[in-house]
Design an enzyme around this catalytic site. Structure first.
Site, PDB file in Angstrom:
ATOM      1  N   MET A 129      10.633  24.618   1.712  1.00 22.41           N
ATOM      2  CA  MET A 129       9.806  23.702   1.072  1.00 22.41           C
ATOM      3  C   MET A 129      10.787  22.682  -0.049  1.00 22.41           C
ATOM      4  O   MET A 129      10.292  21.348  -0.285  1.00 22.41           O
ATOM      5  CB  MET A 129       9.069  24.471   0.221  1.00 22.41           C
ATOM      6  CG  MET A 129       8.028  23.665  -0.882  1.00 22.41           C
ATOM      7  SD  MET A 129       6.740  24.734  -1.671  1.00 22.41           S
ATOM      8  CE  MET A 129       5.739  25.213  -0.421  1.00 22.41           C
TER       9      MET A 129
ATOM     10  N   ARG B  11     -10.534   0.683  14.548  1.00 25.00           N
ATOM     11  CA  ARG B  11     -10.574   1.425  13.067  1.00 25.00           C
ATOM     12  C   ARG B  11     -11.669   0.605  12.359  1.00 25.00           C
ATOM     13  O   ARG B  11     -12.910   0.608  12.651  1.00 25.00           O
ATOM     14  CB  ARG B  11      -9.365   1.388  12.404  1.00 25.00           C
ATOM     15  CG  ARG B  11      -8.120   2.077  13.194  1.00 25.00           C
ATOM     16  CD  ARG B  11      -6.972   2.260  12.470  1.00 25.00           C
ATOM     17  NE  ARG B  11      -6.520   1.134  11.807  1.00 25.00           N
ATOM     18  CZ  ARG B  11      -5.348   1.085  11.071  1.00 25.00           C
ATOM     19  NH1 ARG B  11      -4.287   2.138  11.172  1.00 25.00           N
ATOM     20  NH2 ARG B  11      -4.991   0.081  10.526  1.00 25.00           N
TER      21      ARG B  11
ATOM     22  N   TYR C 297      14.734  30.302   7.189  1.00 23.07           N
ATOM     23  CA  TYR C 297      13.603  31.105   7.884  1.00 23.07           C
ATOM     24  C   TYR C 297      13.803  31.217   9.183  1.00 23.07           C
ATOM     25  O   TYR C 297      13.833  30.317   9.939  1.00 23.07           O
ATOM     26  CB  TYR C 297      12.320  30.599   7.232  1.00 23.07           C
ATOM     27  CG  TYR C 297      11.983  30.642   5.644  1.00 23.07           C
ATOM     28  CD1 TYR C 297      12.011  31.787   4.987  1.00 23.07           C
ATOM     29  CD2 TYR C 297      11.711  29.354   5.190  1.00 23.07           C
ATOM     30  CE1 TYR C 297      11.877  31.927   3.668  1.00 23.07           C
ATOM     31  CE2 TYR C 297      11.426  29.309   3.568  1.00 23.07           C
ATOM     32  CZ  TYR C 297      11.557  30.744   3.019  1.00 23.07           C
ATOM     33  OH  TYR C 297      11.409  30.683   1.610  1.00 23.07           O
TER      34      TYR C 297
ATOM     35  N   LYS D  63       0.671  -1.250  -0.075  1.00 20.95           N
ATOM     36  CA  LYS D  63      -0.110   0.049   0.031  1.00 20.95           C
ATOM     37  C   LYS D  63       0.959   1.433   0.174  1.00 20.95           C
ATOM     38  O   LYS D  63       2.034   1.194   0.308  1.00 20.95           O
ATOM     39  CB  LYS D  63      -0.881  -0.048   1.434  1.00 20.95           C
ATOM     40  CG  LYS D  63      -0.213  -0.122   2.498  1.00 20.95           C
ATOM     41  CD  LYS D  63      -1.129   0.085   3.662  1.00 20.95           C
ATOM     42  CE  LYS D  63      -0.543   0.078   4.976  1.00 20.95           C
ATOM     43  NZ  LYS D  63      -1.357   0.005   6.200  1.00 20.95           N
TER      44      LYS D  63
END
Length: 389
Positions: free
Chosen positions: A327, A145, A279, A44
């Site tokens: 990013m 779940r 940053y 998956k």
């Protein structure tokens, strides 16, 4: 096979090298832990970020007879590829109403059912397709779940038996999933196992004759032989990442990490002491030094939570992310060393050459190894090595 791609002469910005030989070795190691059970290779989330189809093929080469996915779309793509043997079974388990039931029925994919609504939809799809659906009933034994609650299990089983008598479904499996198998000795493990056995027995008394009963994920495959039943479903361990720190490292478990994430330094420059980096200037150089720019960022799946803590191997030395991960890029303080632009920066790998591992990054980011490898994005090309010829 096409997985023999080698790193090009001009190194890419970044790459995730996937060692299929390591994956096959991991599958063999895991199969040896459960020699009496069939093996489902869980691929998956695009093979936990490694590439679903190449990893599925490699796992089958190492003896997997089943392949597991979360979504039906993942399962259908594997079947449509035509690159898995016809006798390899594919199962998917995460459904929502209106899903592609008919397509999966026609493709011969085993589908999981946890409630009456799903059984109704798959039976309707089977009627339209003119062939029975392969259905596995999932029991919620305590994970909370997906899966059918014990109080509703009898009703679901009875409806499945009726649908089977009508020729609309074939109940091929009964299954569940552990909540805390990665915590050895956790009391919920024994409770879930006992409840699973009870729910299987009640389904069989009602007339269900499953081909497979299964509950063992990676940690249970490694540590709970009493949970192996007819089939085991390793996921993360197949990719050489430990299912949890309480079980030991990948090396402790006899597993080898499959993914190596590396990039080429985009820039190396001298800066003075007191220079702010990235940053927010959360890192300020303590003295004159050199900085290296690594062209990977959170858009590529490098966790921003590892800002200031993530380890990177450059020039044979461990470095640490300096300042915030952006990013598309982050910076490491090279401490005055001067590697050339284009020099390799290894974020993680097997750890055999001094590089960090995915588990080191998980610790740095306060998460788990699963997330580290799975989140590496499509912008990072996969380069496959160790393919069979």
């Amino acid at each position: 096979m096409s997985e023999t791609a080698k790193t090009p002469a001009t190194p890419p910005r970044a790459r995730a090298e996937i060692d299929l030989a390591a994956l096959r070795a991991n599958v063999r190691t895991l199969r040896a832990q459960a020699p009496g059970a069939a093996f489902m290779a869980v691929v998956k989330a695009d093979g936990y970020g490694h590439g679903a189809l190449p990893c599925a093929r490699a796992a089958v080469e190492a003896g997997a007879g089943w392949v597991g996915t979360a979504t039906p779309e993942e399962a259908l793509a594997l079947r449509a590829s035509g690159e898995l043997p016809a006798d390899v079974r594919i199962m998917c388990w995460l459904w929502t109403p209106g899903g592609p039931w008919r397509e999966t029925v026609e493709a011969g994919i085993d589908v999981s059912v946890s409630g009456l609504w799903a059984l109704r939809e798959v039976a309707e799809a089977a009627r339209a397709a003119g062939r029975p659906a392969l259905v596995q009933l999932k029991a919620d034994t305590g994970l909370g779940r997906n899966g059918c609650q014990p109080a509703d299990w009898g009703e679901l089983v009875a409806a499945a038996v009726r649908a089977e008598s009508a020729g609309l479904v074939r109940v091929t499996g009964l299954w569940s999933h552990f909540a805390c198998a990665d915590e050895p000795g956790h009391p919920s493990v024994a409770v879930q196992l006992a409840l699973f056995e009870e729910m299987v027995a009640s389904a069989e008394r009602a007339g269900v004759r499953p081909e497979v009963r299964h509950i063992a994920n990676s940690p249970a495959t490694l540590t709970l032989p009493e949970s192996h039943f007819d089939l085991v479903r390793p996921g993360i361990a197949m990719y050489g990442v430990s299912p949890g720190p309480a079980l030991g490292s990948a090396a402790d478990l006899g597993l080898r990490p499959v993914m190596t994430l590396a990039a080429s330094l985009a820039l190396v420059k001298h800066v003075a002491g007191g220079h702010g980096v990235s940053y927010g200037h959360r890192y300020v150089t303590p003295g004159e030094t050199t900085l290296g720019l690594v062209p990977l960022g959170y858009a590529d799946g490098v966790p921003r939570h590892a800002s200031g803590t993530g380890p990177v191997l450059v020039g044979g030395k461990w470095r640490t992310v300096a300042g915030r991960i952006a990013m598309d890029q982050f910076v490491v303080d090279l401490g005055g060393d001067e590697p050339e632009p284009g020099a390799e920066a290894v974020l993680f790998g097997p750890g055999e050459h001094g590089e960090p591992t995915a588990e080191d990054w998980a610790q740095a980011a306060g998460t788990i190894g699963y997330e580290i490898v799975t989140r590496i994005g499509a912008r990072v090309p996969r380069v496959y090595v160790g393919a069979s010829v």
